[in-house]
Write a protein that holds these residues in place. Sequence first.
Motif: not given
Ligand code: WAQ
Length: 259
Positions: A26, A119, A121-122, A141-143, A167-168, A174, A191-192, A196, A208, A210, A224
């Motif tokens: 997004e 999933m 979303g969260a 829920v998708r943000v 990713h970061v 988000l 992350s999924d 990662y 945050y 990390r 999430r």
């Molecule tokens: N809204 C809600 N949930 C979401 C969203 C969104 N927009 N995008 C992803 N998710 C949920 C969903 O269940 C995914 O399976 C899960 O989060 C992981 O998403 O180096 O890459 O996009 O500091 O794979 C974190 C560390 C990385 C970054 C997270 O998540 C860093 C990441 P991913």
Amino acid sequence: MLYSVRMRSAQGGAHEKGGKHISGAERIVADTALDKNVLAMVHRATSHSRGRADFISIKIEEIHRENIQYHPLLPVTFCEAGNVQEGRRVAQEELMRAGVDKIAVEKGFHHILALKDSMRGAMLLDATTGERMDTLESRGVRVTKMDIEAAETYEKTLAAQGLVGEHVREALVLASKVASCQNVVAELCWSDDPYYVTGYVGSKKFGYQRIPIMKERGNAVGGRIFFLKPDSDMEETIKYLEEQVVLIKGQEERTYVAK
Ligand code: WAQ
Ligand code: MG
């Protein structure tokens, strides 16, 4: 003119028809950068480490400036963890420090670890009991409708901290929107993407946090969780997370601390 652009992709058909979630994105972009961003999203969905998407949905909506809320970027703290067990312990401690009850933290981990696949979303959980509060099942829920206000400065500031890659860049934005939601106590994420392994705990109180390793390499299940105040109004909370347009203002003067 500004547009909200969001993408979700799946394999084996659309999400709502049982397809496996591949990736999502997004952004809020200027009209002049719209085509470039849409192309990048298509590319991302078709060349992802979770697999090649055969369903891609891209939604583009014009944003009206008067509907934009501005919120601050969360400060980043670097936590230490040498393996998955340590990473998860750090995350548990940080969630409790941010105000999530122990039982809810335990249930939260259980919820993610019990997923057969990620999933899109969260999950929304009660921060005192760990009970699921939304009824969106495997969708979650998708943000959406958020981005950083000044992308170039943001990316430079991140790079100066050794924080590179999508990713970061995306997770911090988000997490900043999520933390700006009144009903959110804290967020847990990893992350999924199979290769990662970094995750974080986010909260308005502590920013945050990390965490370098939250799962084993090769594992394609992530997730999430947004832990909410117990009496949170679901409709209002979901509306904010899914619909409210938020631009995150970078805080270049912030110091980033190693922990
Ligand atoms: N809204 C809600 N949930 C979401 C969203 C969104 N927009 N995008 C992803 N998710 C949920 C969903 O269940 C995914 O399976 C899960 O989060 C992981 O998403 O180096 O890459 O996009 O500091 O794979 C974190 C560390 C990385 C970054 C997270 O998540 C860093 C990441 P991913
Ligand atoms: Mg992913």
